[in-house]
Design an enzyme around this catalytic site. Structure first.
Site, PDB file in Angstrom:
ATOM      1  N   ASP A 114      66.084  50.796 -14.257  1.00 62.92           N
ATOM      2  CA  ASP A 114      67.064  49.804 -14.734  1.00 62.92           C
ATOM      3  C   ASP A 114      67.929  50.381 -15.856  1.00 62.92           C
ATOM      4  O   ASP A 114      67.504  51.280 -16.577  1.00 62.92           O
ATOM      5  CB  ASP A 114      66.306  48.563 -15.235  1.00 62.92           C
TER       6      ASP A 114
ATOM      7  N   HIS B  27      75.280  54.512 -11.783  1.00 64.98           N
ATOM      8  CA  HIS B  27      74.441  54.611 -10.577  1.00 64.98           C
ATOM      9  C   HIS B  27      74.381  56.054 -10.086  1.00 64.98           C
ATOM     10  O   HIS B  27      73.328  56.529  -9.657  1.00 64.98           O
ATOM     11  CB  HIS B  27      74.987  53.693  -9.477  1.00 64.98           C
TER      12      HIS B  27
ATOM     13  N   LEU C 160      53.483  64.598  -2.498  1.00 68.39           N
ATOM     14  CA  LEU C 160      53.822  63.309  -3.113  1.00 68.39           C
ATOM     15  C   LEU C 160      54.287  62.310  -2.045  1.00 68.39           C
ATOM     16  O   LEU C 160      55.076  62.658  -1.170  1.00 68.39           O
ATOM     17  CB  LEU C 160      54.963  63.526  -4.120  1.00 68.39           C
TER      18      LEU C 160
HETATM   19  C1  IPE Z   1      65.661  45.195 -10.940  1.00 71.15           C
HETATM   20  O1  IPE Z   1      66.720  45.333 -11.838  1.00 71.15           O
HETATM   21  C2  IPE Z   1      66.034  45.766  -9.603  1.00 71.15           C
HETATM   22  C3  IPE Z   1      66.165  47.222  -9.545  1.00 71.15           C
HETATM   23  C4  IPE Z   1      65.941  48.060 -10.524  1.00 71.15           C
HETATM   24  C5  IPE Z   1      66.557  47.740  -8.252  1.00 71.15           C
HETATM   25  P1  IPE Z   1      67.799  44.181 -12.046  1.00 71.15           P
HETATM   26  O2  IPE Z   1      68.807  44.736 -12.989  1.00 71.15           O
HETATM   27  O3  IPE Z   1      68.278  43.682 -10.756  1.00 71.15           O
HETATM   28  O4  IPE Z   1      66.928  43.039 -12.746  1.00 71.15           O
HETATM   29  P2  IPE Z   1      67.367  41.816 -13.654  1.00 71.15           P
HETATM   30  O5  IPE Z   1      68.453  41.091 -12.933  1.00 71.15           O
HETATM   31  O6  IPE Z   1      67.842  42.376 -14.953  1.00 71.15           O
HETATM   32  O7  IPE Z   1      66.121  41.015 -13.834  1.00 71.15           O
HETATM   33  C1  IPE Z   2      69.682  49.538 -12.071  1.00 69.78           C
HETATM   34  O1  IPE Z   2      70.700  49.451 -13.009  1.00 69.78           O
HETATM   35  C2  IPE Z   2      70.201  49.721 -10.659  1.00 69.78           C
HETATM   36  C3  IPE Z   2      70.035  48.526  -9.812  1.00 69.78           C
HETATM   37  C4  IPE Z   2      69.525  47.386 -10.189  1.00 69.78           C
HETATM   38  C5  IPE Z   2      70.471  48.626  -8.435  1.00 69.78           C
HETATM   39  P1  IPE Z   2      71.551  48.118 -13.197  1.00 69.78           P
HETATM   40  O2  IPE Z   2      72.699  48.161 -12.260  1.00 69.78           O
HETATM   41  O3  IPE Z   2      70.706  46.919 -13.111  1.00 69.78           O
HETATM   42  O4  IPE Z   2      72.073  48.322 -14.687  1.00 69.78           O
HETATM   43  P2  IPE Z   2      72.125  47.240 -15.835  1.00 69.78           P
HETATM   44  O5  IPE Z   2      70.781  46.602 -15.902  1.00 69.78           O
HETATM   45  O6  IPE Z   2      73.202  46.270 -15.462  1.00 69.78           O
HETATM   46  O7  IPE Z   2      72.436  48.016 -17.073  1.00 69.78           O
HETATM   47 MG    MG Z   3      69.638  45.830 -14.405  1.00 72.74          MG
END
Ligand code: IPE
Ligand code: IPE
Ligand code: MG
Length: 259
Positions: A33, A50, A144
């Site tokens: 995240d 990303h 792995l």
């Molecule tokens: C969880 O992260 C999903 C992934 C890392 C793929 P999100 O960014 O979607 O979660 P919330 O919305 O902050 O809970």
């Molecule tokens: C994790 O990073 C990737 C996915 C959830 C797909 P985010 O896109 O959630 O990044 P933040 O949380 O908005 O910073």
């Molecule tokens: Mg996120």
């Protein structure tokens, strides 16, 4: 075997690299995240976060293999992520396609076995085929195991398991009384895998966001304040060190530590 006994079995494996008596958890799961925040902090578009997240993933898979971790589960796209803007979804699906196309051969060469969890039925056909191909090509690898949670939600996974059991009951092949936690677990998406010993979440958020809710019953949770694109081997080792400081009890009285 009871749930607690099988959970204990997963606790620790002998190791390894660099430091003496360093032990790694058998199964590490990561909620990757903070890509968007990483980009925003640099005045970059979210997609750049990303992209850099994919590089962090490559580093982490390599480090996990080197450290002797047996199972690495990564949360790459949640069932709820479809609520994001269409352009971001396009970017994320594009990165998944590119990751499989560019990295699958290397993963295979590195003896990595790829598994996918999540709902595949409602994905675009080309993505479904790529995911099938990744699993098929690496099926016999015994290094792995990389479990990719894609279009994954834990409540949806548990509902799928319940549905599979309900079909058996309705067909008269299973008695409702015979449904135990063990049996339900055997109908989840990857029933042969041990539960994660530790779930790591980057970005500082302290929640599971519908990730592995069933399997996390006795997982240690480690929350890391850095954003996913900055994650590297040192961060993984630090998270494992934190895990090893925890005392795992599984509801009993005898301490089970990571060492
Ligand atoms: C969880 O992260 C999903 C992934 C890392 C793929 P999100 O960014 O979607 O979660 P919330 O919305 O902050 O809970
Ligand atoms: C994790 O990073 C990737 C996915 C959830 C797909 P985010 O896109 O959630 O990044 P933040 O949380 O908005 O910073
Ligand atoms: Mg996120």
């Amino acid at each position: 075997m009871s749930d607690a006994a099988s959970a204990k079995e997963t606790a620790a494996e002998p190791l390894q690299a660099g430091s003496d008596s360093f032990e790694v958890p058998r199964h590490v799961a990561i909620i990757m995240d903070g890509n968007g925040r990483w980009a925003a902090a640099r005045g970059l578009p979210r997609v750049e976060g990303h992209r850099r997240g994919v590089e962090a993933l490559r580093r982490t898979v390599r480090a996990a293999g080197d450290l002797g971790i047996s199972y690495l589960t990564i949360f790459s796209f949640s069932s709820e992520n479809w609520s994001r803007p269409a352009s971001e979804i396009r970017d994320l699906l594009g990165l998944l396609r590119r990751f499989v196309r560019n990295d699958l051969a290397d993963l295979h060469k590195s003896n990595v076995r790829v598994r996918i969890i999540g709902e595949r039925a409602d994905l675009d056909r080309d993505i479904r085929l790529l995911l099938d191909e990744a699993e098929e090509l690496t099926r016999n690898n015994d290094g792995l195991t990389l479990i990719v949670a894609f279009n994954y939600g834990a409540r949806q996974e548990i509902a799928r398991a319940a549905r599979r059991l309900a079909i058996e009951v309705a067909a008269g092949r299973l008695a409702a009384d015979a449904i135990t936690p063990d049996l339900l677990a055997r109908h989840l998406d990857a029933p042969d895998l041990p539960d994660p010993d530790v779930i790591v979440r980057t970005s500082g958020e302290q929640r599971l966001s519908n990730f592995l809710l069933w399997q996390a019953a006795y997982s240690e949770l480690v929350f890391v304040p850095i954003n996913w694109p900055d994650f590297d081997r040192a961060a993984l080792e630090a998270a494992i060190a934190e895990y090893r400081r925890r005392e795992r009890r599984f509801g009993g009285l005898v301490a089970q530590t990571g060492s």
